[in-house]
Scaffold this motif. Structure first.
Motif, PDB file in Angstrom:
ATOM      1  N   PRO A  46       6.063   1.922 -14.549  1.00  0.00           N
ATOM      2  CA  PRO A  46       4.792   1.698 -15.232  1.00  0.00           C
ATOM      3  C   PRO A  46       4.828   0.396 -16.019  1.00  0.00           C
ATOM      4  O   PRO A  46       5.869  -0.262 -16.144  1.00  0.00           O
ATOM      5  N   THR A  48       2.165  -3.096 -17.628  1.00  0.00           N
ATOM      6  CA  THR A  48       0.911  -3.823 -17.471  1.00  0.00           C
ATOM      7  C   THR A  48       0.746  -4.280 -16.026  1.00  0.00           C
ATOM      8  O   THR A  48       1.716  -4.532 -15.313  1.00  0.00           O
ATOM      9  N   GLN A  50      -1.378  -3.752 -12.204  1.00  0.00           N
ATOM     10  CA  GLN A  50      -1.383  -2.686 -11.198  1.00  0.00           C
ATOM     11  C   GLN A  50      -0.805  -3.180  -9.878  1.00  0.00           C
ATOM     12  O   GLN A  50      -1.237  -2.776  -8.808  1.00  0.00           O
ATOM     13  N   THR A  52       2.017  -3.594  -6.912  1.00  0.00           N
ATOM     14  CA  THR A  52       3.079  -2.849  -6.241  1.00  0.00           C
ATOM     15  C   THR A  52       3.925  -3.831  -5.454  1.00  0.00           C
ATOM     16  O   THR A  52       3.396  -4.735  -4.798  1.00  0.00           O
ATOM     17  N   PHE A 108      -1.982  -5.386  -4.971  1.00  0.00           N
ATOM     18  CA  PHE A 108      -2.493  -4.428  -5.939  1.00  0.00           C
ATOM     19  C   PHE A 108      -2.246  -3.012  -5.424  1.00  0.00           C
ATOM     20  O   PHE A 108      -2.294  -2.764  -4.208  1.00  0.00           O
ATOM     21  N   ALA A 109      -2.001  -2.107  -6.356  1.00  0.00           N
ATOM     22  CA  ALA A 109      -1.695  -0.728  -5.972  1.00  0.00           C
ATOM     23  C   ALA A 109      -2.793  -0.135  -5.094  1.00  0.00           C
ATOM     24  O   ALA A 109      -2.506   0.593  -4.130  1.00  0.00           O
ATOM     25  N   ASP A 110      -4.055  -0.443  -5.393  1.00  0.00           N
ATOM     26  CA  ASP A 110      -5.156   0.115  -4.618  1.00  0.00           C
ATOM     27  C   ASP A 110      -5.192  -0.399  -3.186  1.00  0.00           C
ATOM     28  O   ASP A 110      -5.782   0.252  -2.304  1.00  0.00           O
ATOM     29  N   GLY A 205       6.240   0.610  -7.938  1.00  0.00           N
ATOM     30  CA  GLY A 205       4.886   0.413  -8.423  1.00  0.00           C
ATOM     31  C   GLY A 205       4.555   1.320  -9.586  1.00  0.00           C
ATOM     32  O   GLY A 205       5.397   2.092 -10.057  1.00  0.00           O
ATOM     33  N   PRO A 206       3.315   1.272 -10.043  1.00  0.00           N
ATOM     34  CA  PRO A 206       2.934   2.047 -11.222  1.00  0.00           C
ATOM     35  C   PRO A 206       2.487   3.472 -10.914  1.00  0.00           C
ATOM     36  O   PRO A 206       2.299   4.270 -11.830  1.00  0.00           O
ATOM     37  N   GLY A 207       2.296   3.812  -9.627  1.00  0.00           N
ATOM     38  CA  GLY A 207       1.740   5.107  -9.271  1.00  0.00           C
ATOM     39  C   GLY A 207       2.755   6.231  -9.294  1.00  0.00           C
ATOM     40  O   GLY A 207       3.945   6.027  -9.589  1.00  0.00           O
TER      41      GLY A 207
END
Length: 441
Positions: A46, A48, A50, A52, A108-110, A205-207
């Protein structure tokens, strides 16, 4: 010129009452899953942003013939095809070495799931090996090699690898002529030579970690039936015994400095001696407080940035000592490098030197793993060396547990100066340098 002034008012700055705390490193938690297409590794980081990070690792078998030329063309073709495939979704890099190709992805994670699908589809369809892609890649590589063929640094690297590896494919540098002859079947065979069981993908990544693990698995391409070479690939090179190794001077009148390259093959990451070898090489020339920096730069003024590094390739590593020096001090620098290497091999170092090296190694690992990009690359490097991702746990404990006797034994076994090959690129020969190479001009 005036002498520097002492601190005013409060007088000299007192020494700190307590030494700075030693750096610490704790490996992050990770998940791993073995599939029919390879092994997926994921870690949640996690913070700042987003973004990956992903790494897709293909081990490369050292095929006979123009191995290095095929590696460079394959990497260039991969880079071109994957950049086209990822387009507006991700930044893609290809980091190719003699023993591995690593595809590095940042997005980006998305967008990561869509990026994985595009990369996997590109690889499954064999687009990096299509005639147009390989032809254009071969042309770019050949032009780069032609432009750089007489650069002193390239001559030094080429001569050094030849001295270290001898006839093994890792010691045969890429050439423009060989690169121009590389075709799609060559790059496909090379990329898939090790088989799917040795492939790895890493996602940080942050997910949620389960989602990251699923995405890492989705990045792995399907098993392929790439044609095998008609002859068996040669075995991994083995470290030579500690006897006199080849040393030569190549004359290059246009070089502004004399380039010194010394080294040999040593055990790789999976060997029990590697942690102690890391510390010995750090003390020799691996960071700002190393012996080579203190002697060659600060005391003698012969070189600006001398260094010693370990470069893991396959199951072994290359120890490389580098120094670009004033020509009139080249022989003196060569003698000093030999002396400092021998002192380490004799176990002549202080407890403080050892602690400094341990602190630097631990702090460097903590820094490397502090970002998603660094953590993904660290996992990829471990996996490329034949180690599991879990090996990161206990890194600090293994280094802190090493005693002076452990490091001295390892230095004596692997850093003996007589076992170091050497190549010198110089504008002219002077006494104290190795003899000139037969074809050195």
């Amino acid at each position: 010129m005036t002498a520097p002034t002492a601190p005013t008012a409060s007088g000299p700055v007192p020494a700190p009452a307590h030494p700075a705390p030693a750096p610490r490193f704790t490996a992050p938690a990770h998940r791993e899953h073995i599939t029919g297409r390879g092994t997926a590794v994921a870690a949640r980081r996690p913070g700042t942003g987003q973004l990956t990070e992903a790494r897709l690792l293909f081990p490369l078998s050292p095929a006979p013939g123009p191995h290095q030329s095929r590696v460079e063309v394959m990497a260039e073709a991969l880079r071109g095809a994957l950049t086209e495939a990822a387009a507006d979704l991700a930044t893609v890099r290809v980091e190719a070495r003699s023993d591995r190709a690593v595809i590095a992805v940042r997005t980006f994670a998305d967008d990561f799931a869509a990026t994985c699908a595009r990369i996997r589809e590109c690889l499954d369809a064999g687009r990096p090996h299509e005639p147009r892609q390989v032809r254009e890649a071969a042309g770019r590589v050949a032009r780069r090699l032609t432009a750089a063929h007489s650069a002193p640094a390239l001559l030094a690297r080429t001569g050094f690898l030849t001295a270290v590896y001898g006839p093994h494919p890792y010691g045969r540098a890429a050439t423009a002529a060989q690169s121009a002859d590389v075709q799609g079947p060559h790059t496909a065979t090379l990329l898939h030579s090790a088989g799917p069981a040795r492939r790895h993908s890493v996602t940080v990544g942050p997910g949620p970690v389960e989602e990251l693990l699923s995405q890492a698995a989705a990045l792995l391409p399907h098993p392929d039936a790439a044609p095998a070479e008609t002859t068996a690939p040669p075995a991994d090179p083995t470290p030579p015994p500690a006897v006199a190794r080849p040393r030569s001077t190549v004359l290059h009148p246009a070089t502004p400095q004399t380039l010194l390259r010394l080294g040999t093959l040593v055990p790789g990451r999976s060997h029990e001696d590697y942690p102690a070898l890391q510390l010995a090489v750090l003390m020799l020339g691996g960071y700002y407080a190393s012996r080579l920096t203190r002697v060659l730069r600060e005391r003698e003024g012969l070189a600006y940035a001398p260094r010693a590094v370990l470069d893991p390739l396959g199951s072994h590593a290359v120890l490389t000592v580098e120094a670009d020096v004033r020509h009139d001090g080249a022989a003196r620098a060569l003698t000093l490098i030999t002396q400092e290497t021998q002192r380490l091999a004799d176990g002549s170092f202080t407890a403080q030197e050892l602690r400094n090296a341990q602190n630097y190694a631990v702090g460097s690992m903590a820094m490397a793993c502090s970002s998603r990009s660094g953590l993904a690359s660290t996992y990829a490097a471990l996996l490329a060396g034949g180690l599991p991702a879990s090996r990161l746990a206990g890194y600090e404990d293994r280094l802190r547990a090493l005693t002076a006797a452990d490091v001295a034994r390892t230095a004596a076994a692997h850093l003996a100066p007589c076992g170091l090959a050497a190549v010198v690129i110089a504008p002219a020969w002077i006494p104290g340098l190795p003899p000139t190479a037969p074809d050195g001009t």
